[in-house]
Design a protein around this motif. Structure first.
Motif, PDB file in Angstrom:
ATOM      1  N   TRP A 170       2.186   9.185  -6.078  1.00  0.00           N
ATOM      2  CA  TRP A 170       2.743  10.526  -5.865  1.00  0.00           C
ATOM      3  C   TRP A 170       3.759  10.843  -6.966  1.00  0.00           C
ATOM      4  O   TRP A 170       3.749  11.945  -7.525  1.00  0.00           O
ATOM      5  N   THR A 214       0.828  -1.206   0.000  1.00  0.00           N
ATOM      6  CA  THR A 214       0.000   0.000   0.000  1.00  0.00           C
ATOM      7  C   THR A 214       0.864   1.259   0.000  1.00  0.00           C
ATOM      8  O   THR A 214       0.616   2.194  -0.752  1.00  0.00           O
ATOM      9  N   ASP A 266       1.250   4.147  -2.893  1.00  0.00           N
ATOM     10  CA  ASP A 266       1.071   5.577  -2.625  1.00  0.00           C
ATOM     11  C   ASP A 266       2.252   6.399  -3.146  1.00  0.00           C
ATOM     12  O   ASP A 266       2.067   7.467  -3.732  1.00  0.00           O
TER      13      ASP A 266
END
Length: 95
Positions: free
Chosen positions: A82, A74, A78
């Motif tokens: 980004w 996870t 992320d």
């Protein structure tokens, strides 16, 4: 997201920690199995595990005397999201 990202970048800046992440990419491994791949002291390996855990890149569970580590996908997702946003923003700035 700057705070957590700083921890992630600090964690992946070290080649040993990147190798640990690579090892955990396919399967959960015990601390001993991971450590056996490196010529380092136990305290040094423990430090690397701590930095990776603080960044949220790995998680651990204890089973008796054994600590098992696995990749936290996870957080990696992320960071990738980004990075993609940053790349899109940079492309948009060029026009």
């Amino acid at each position: 997201m700057a705070g957590p990202l700083n921890e992630v970048f600090k964690a992946i800046a070290d080649p040993t920690r990147r190798e640990i992440l690579r090892l955990l990419r396919t399967e959960e491994m015990s601390a001993g199995d991971v450590a056996a791949r490196f010529e380092m002291t136990k305290p040094t390996m423990s430090h690397h595990f701590s930095v990776l855990k603080a960044a949220g890149l790995i998680s651990s569970r204890r089973e008796g005397q054994t600590i098992w580590y696995c990749l936290n996908t996870t957080v990696l997702e992320d960071v990738l999201a980004w990075s993609m946003d940053m790349a899109r923003g940079a492309e948009g700035d060029k026009t």
